[in-house]
Design a protein around this motif. Structure first.
Motif, mmCIF file in Angstrom:
data_model
loop_
_atom_site.group_PDB
_atom_site.id
_atom_site.type_symbol
_atom_site.label_atom_id
_atom_site.label_comp_id
_atom_site.label_asym_id
_atom_site.label_seq_id
_atom_site.Cartn_x
_atom_site.Cartn_y
_atom_site.Cartn_z
ATOM 1 N N VAL A 28 -4.887 -11.377 -38.920
ATOM 2 C CA VAL A 28 -5.647 -12.384 -38.166
ATOM 3 C C VAL A 28 -7.150 -12.097 -38.349
ATOM 4 C CG1 VAL A 28 -6.057 -13.362 -35.846
ATOM 5 C CG2 VAL A 28 -3.774 -12.525 -36.470
ATOM 6 N N PRO A 29 -7.772 -12.698 -39.367
ATOM 7 C CA PRO A 29 -9.167 -12.387 -39.671
ATOM 8 C C PRO A 29 -10.119 -12.619 -38.478
ATOM 9 C CG PRO A 29 -8.176 -13.667 -41.445
ATOM 10 C CD PRO A 29 -7.167 -13.619 -40.345
ATOM 11 N N GLN A 30 -9.803 -13.583 -37.614
ATOM 12 C CA GLN A 30 -10.671 -13.821 -36.454
ATOM 13 C C GLN A 30 -10.757 -12.600 -35.543
ATOM 14 O OE1 GLN A 30 -9.285 -17.459 -34.554
ATOM 15 N NE2 GLN A 30 -11.312 -18.323 -34.873
ATOM 16 N N TYR A 31 -9.729 -11.768 -35.580
ATOM 17 C CA TYR A 31 -9.751 -10.541 -34.780
ATOM 18 C C TYR A 31 -10.901 -9.646 -35.243
ATOM 19 C CZ TYR A 31 -8.289 -5.793 -33.402
ATOM 20 O OH TYR A 31 -8.255 -4.508 -32.935
ATOM 21 N N GLY A 32 -11.127 -9.602 -36.541
ATOM 22 C CA GLY A 32 -12.246 -8.823 -37.080
ATOM 23 C C GLY A 32 -13.580 -9.360 -36.568
ATOM 24 N N ALA A 33 -13.705 -10.705 -36.546
ATOM 25 C CA ALA A 33 -14.937 -11.337 -36.056
ATOM 26 C C ALA A 33 -15.141 -10.999 -34.582
ATOM 27 C CB ALA A 33 -14.860 -12.853 -36.259
ATOM 28 N N LEU A 34 -14.053 -11.013 -33.819
ATOM 29 C CA LEU A 34 -14.121 -10.704 -32.385
ATOM 30 C C LEU A 34 -14.548 -9.246 -32.166
ATOM 31 C CD1 LEU A 34 -13.497 -12.132 -29.683
ATOM 32 C CD2 LEU A 34 -11.261 -11.049 -29.735
ATOM 33 N N LEU A 35 -13.995 -8.340 -32.968
ATOM 34 C CA LEU A 35 -14.367 -6.919 -32.851
ATOM 35 C C LEU A 35 -15.858 -6.729 -33.090
ATOM 36 C CD1 LEU A 35 -11.644 -4.735 -34.636
ATOM 37 C CD2 LEU A 35 -11.985 -5.098 -32.189
ATOM 38 N N ARG A 36 -16.390 -7.458 -34.090
ATOM 39 C CA ARG A 36 -17.824 -7.317 -34.384
ATOM 40 C C ARG A 36 -18.649 -7.855 -33.225
ATOM 41 N NH1 ARG A 36 -15.800 -8.351 -39.480
ATOM 42 N NH2 ARG A 36 -16.153 -10.602 -39.324
ATOM 43 N N VAL A 237 -19.710 -12.245 -24.222
ATOM 44 C CA VAL A 237 -18.774 -12.448 -25.341
ATOM 45 C C VAL A 237 -18.233 -13.875 -25.310
ATOM 46 C CG1 VAL A 237 -16.637 -11.688 -26.444
ATOM 47 C CG2 VAL A 237 -18.154 -10.003 -25.427
ATOM 48 N N GLN A 238 -17.882 -14.358 -24.109
ATOM 49 C CA GLN A 238 -17.357 -15.727 -23.976
ATOM 50 C C GLN A 238 -18.379 -16.736 -24.523
ATOM 51 O OE1 GLN A 238 -14.357 -16.791 -22.708
ATOM 52 N NE2 GLN A 238 -14.580 -18.683 -21.579
ATOM 53 N N ARG A 239 -19.660 -16.516 -24.165
ATOM 54 C CA ARG A 239 -20.725 -17.411 -24.643
ATOM 55 C C ARG A 239 -20.927 -17.283 -26.139
ATOM 56 N NH1 ARG A 239 -23.515 -15.614 -20.105
ATOM 57 N NH2 ARG A 239 -24.651 -14.081 -21.382
ATOM 58 N N GLY A 240 -20.735 -16.075 -26.667
ATOM 59 C CA GLY A 240 -21.022 -15.836 -28.084
ATOM 60 C C GLY A 240 -19.911 -16.284 -29.022
ATOM 61 N N MET A 241 -18.731 -16.583 -28.470
ATOM 62 C CA MET A 241 -17.583 -16.871 -29.353
ATOM 63 C C MET A 241 -17.787 -18.106 -30.239
ATOM 64 S SD MET A 241 -13.958 -15.681 -27.877
ATOM 65 C CE MET A 241 -13.879 -15.526 -26.130
ATOM 66 N N PRO A 242 -18.185 -19.259 -29.663
ATOM 67 C CA PRO A 242 -18.275 -20.452 -30.519
ATOM 68 C C PRO A 242 -19.182 -20.264 -31.731
ATOM 69 C CG PRO A 242 -18.392 -21.074 -28.201
ATOM 70 C CD PRO A 242 -18.444 -19.571 -28.245
ATOM 71 N N ALA A 243 -20.325 -19.562 -31.542
ATOM 72 C CA ALA A 243 -21.245 -19.361 -32.662
ATOM 73 C C ALA A 243 -20.590 -18.570 -33.788
ATOM 74 C CB ALA A 243 -22.502 -18.649 -32.180
ATOM 75 N N ILE A 296 -10.151 -10.746 -25.107
ATOM 76 C CA ILE A 296 -11.075 -9.656 -24.769
ATOM 77 C C ILE A 296 -10.968 -9.389 -23.290
ATOM 78 C CG2 ILE A 296 -12.844 -9.896 -26.551
ATOM 79 C CD1 ILE A 296 -14.347 -11.602 -24.433
ATOM 80 N N GLU A 297 -11.393 -8.209 -22.915
ATOM 81 C CA GLU A 297 -11.318 -7.892 -21.498
ATOM 82 C C GLU A 297 -12.482 -7.018 -21.075
ATOM 83 O OE1 GLU A 297 -7.550 -5.976 -21.319
ATOM 84 O OE2 GLU A 297 -8.335 -4.025 -21.901
ATOM 85 N N GLN A 298 -12.814 -7.111 -19.788
ATOM 86 C CA GLN A 298 -13.790 -6.228 -19.182
ATOM 87 C C GLN A 298 -13.079 -5.535 -18.029
ATOM 88 O OE1 GLN A 298 -17.443 -8.133 -17.999
ATOM 89 N NE2 GLN A 298 -18.255 -6.285 -17.040
ATOM 90 N N ARG A 299 -13.155 -4.220 -17.989
ATOM 91 C CA ARG A 299 -12.438 -3.481 -16.946
ATOM 92 C C ARG A 299 -13.390 -2.987 -15.869
ATOM 93 N NH1 ARG A 299 -7.057 -2.304 -17.659
ATOM 94 N NH2 ARG A 299 -6.302 -3.390 -19.518
ATOM 95 N N GLY A 300 -12.910 -3.006 -14.627
ATOM 96 C CA GLY A 300 -13.708 -2.534 -13.510
ATOM 97 C C GLY A 300 -12.901 -1.581 -12.653
ATOM 98 N N ALA A 301 -13.286 -1.467 -11.398
ATOM 99 C CA ALA A 301 -12.696 -0.479 -10.503
ATOM 100 C C ALA A 301 -11.224 -0.774 -10.197
ATOM 101 C CB ALA A 301 -13.479 -0.443 -9.198
ATOM 102 N N ALA A 302 -10.415 0.288 -10.172
ATOM 103 C CA ALA A 302 -9.036 0.181 -9.686
ATOM 104 C C ALA A 302 -9.103 0.047 -8.169
ATOM 105 C CB ALA A 302 -8.260 1.428 -10.075
#
Ligand code: OOG
Ligand code: NI
Length: 470
Positions: A28-36, A237-243, A296-302
């Motif tokens: 899934v090449p888009q995964y590479g784009a997401l990682l970057r 990241v959410q904002r940056g995805m479409p670009a 993608i995910e952002q983790r916070g306090a348990a």
């Protein structure tokens, strides 16, 4: 007894998580784009927020961040679940938590395989959200029997992977060459196969019952369906995805944006339309299946049980008020309502600690250690030491998943962003019987991690003189 000749479970997990990432990037090449994109955002966030960097450094989170990800698979039978548990155990990953997705109309129940002790989590927290199909929720008895028969004919593990797992269990470990071979063989279970194991009519009948049923039953194995990197700023990241040519789902799942993040916020990009080939057909006639996506995910306090109850109430209130429709209708209203309701959830680590909403990891401060060297503080209770500035605390990161969020991720990748709050009931006992053991209770794990950190901290702040005598 493990000996020095064996590769550590941590080392095997690191190898496996990297091998999985490399395979998925190829598939899934888009995964590479997401990682970057995530790497860029994380770098910028750390640059702009030195306090966050400090806290992550104290918690040992910085090193693991760029390697951190979770994946997900969906299994078809009890036997597959029991065996995958044995494979994950080789990598130091154990089943934590029970997730009932049937309440959202999705015919699976799940657990998360992940490391459980502090050191293993700090080294590499690779997690796999693992679902088991609930054929009991397929209404038509004939179709149910047919699905079970198809599943009973497949074998999702290579013979060598099974052999090495048995050898690990017998001898207590794998040598380095065995470990490398194990990783290569185990990876095969997660590979995508575009050749379906059934004909087109069978696929269509199963998909009509539920698209997920077709996804689980019609293929040779439980292809990894996403791999999720962890970001420090999911909004960016959410904002940056479409670009970058990535099309995100309508709403971010989980709590709203906060100064002190809690639990888990997630968003995904839409599933790919894959070309598949049915049994008895040639390349001239292709089928279409959507299985794999990005997240993608952002983790916070348990959160403690008290904090989690408040979270669940506020989320349920929001979802009762605004329901996001197909294609993301009302997504804006939803985000507004969510923020407004979560104003009731204290947004500051000190206040959250005092209110008992989250779990914390305690550590001695330099001032505390200095004081201990010259006799220590008069009152060495934890609270007095915190008040005196001798002990610091940071939220313990949430290492698990959220059933409502998971349902949203499933749904958006079955072709709709429409939220669903339908009801069926969970069957944890049946799940654990299939697994062959109970799942770990995540609350107990967080409580133990907090207790261990308090014990270590108090021991470190014992006046030096007294420690020398003792
Ligand atoms: C799993 C979806 C759940 C998450 O992060 O909550 C999940 C799946 O689609 O198989 O991965
Ligand atoms: Ni996920």
């Amino acid at each position: 007894m493990p000996t020095a000749a064996f590769a550590s479970a941590d080392a095997i997990r690191i190898l496996f998580s990297r091998a999985m990432s490399d395979m998925y990037r190829e598939e899934v090449p888009q995964y590479g784009a997401l990682l970057r994109l995530v790497a860029d955002v994380n770098e910028a966030t750390l640059r702009e927020h030195p306090k966050l960097r400090e806290s992550l450094e104290r918690a040992g989170e910085i090193e693991r961040l760029s390697d951190e990800r979770h994946g997900a698979i969906r299994l078809g039978t009890a036997g597959e679940l029991a065996t995958i548990a044995r494979l994950f155990a080789v990598m130091g990953m154990h089943p934590v938590g029970y997730y009932d997705l049937s309440t959202a109309g999705i015919p699976v129940h799940s657990t998360a395989f992940r490391p459980i002790d502090d050191a293993a989590l700090a080294t590499n927290p690779f997690r796999v959200f693992t679902s088991l199909l609930r054929l009991d929720l397929v209404a038509d008895p004939e179709l149910r029997a047919e699905a079970a028969a198809i599943l009973s004919r497949r074998s999702i593990f290579t013979p060598r992977a099974l052999e090495l797992t048995e050898s690990f269990e017998r001898k207590g470990g794998l040598t380095q060459p065995e470990a490398e071979s194990f990783v290569r063989e185990a990876l095969e279970t997660f590979r995508w196969h575009s050749q379906a194991t059934v004909d087109r009519q069978t696929y269509e009948r199963l998909a009509a019952a539920h698209r997920l049923v077709a996804d689980v039953v019609c293929f040779k194995g439980p292809h990894i369906n996403h791999l999720t990197p962890r970001t420090l700023d999911i909004e960016a990241v959410q904002r940056g995805m479409p670009a970058r040519g990535i099309d995100p789902k309508a709403v971010i799942e989980g709590p709203p944006e906060r100064a002190c993040p809690i639990l888990l916020r997630q968003t995904s990009f839409k599933a790919l339309e894959e070309r598949i080939l049915f049994v008895g057909e040639t390349g001239a006639l292709e089928g279409r299946h959507s299985a794999r996506f990005g997240e993608i995910e952002q983790r916070g306090a348990a959160l403690t049980a008290k904090g989690r109850t408040l979270y669940d109430e506020l989320l349920a209130g929001t979802r009762g008020e605004v329901q996001v429709g197909a294609a993301g209708a009302k997504a804006g209203d939803y985000a507004g309502e969510l923020s407004a309701r979560f104003a009731a959830f204290l947004d500051d680590a000190t206040a959250m600690r005092e209110a008992g909403l989250a779990w914390f990891r305690y550590a001695p401060t330099p001032a505390g250690l200095e004081a201990a060297a010259v006799g220590g503080a008069p009152d060495r209770s934890l609270e007095a030491l915190v008040a005196a500035g001798h002990v610091a605390f940071d939220p313990i990161v949430y290492e698990d998943f959220l059933p409502v969020s998971a349902a949203g991720i499933f749904q958006s990748n079955l072709g709709t962003d429409a939220q669903s709050n339908a009801a069926a009931s969970g069957r944890q006992a049946a799940f654990e019987a299939a697994l062959g053991r109970p799942v770990h209770d995540e609350m107990a794990l967080y409580a133990a991690a907090q207790a261990r950190s308090i014990e270590r901290t108090l021991a470190a702040l014992e006046p030096t003189a007294r420690r020398a005598v003792a």
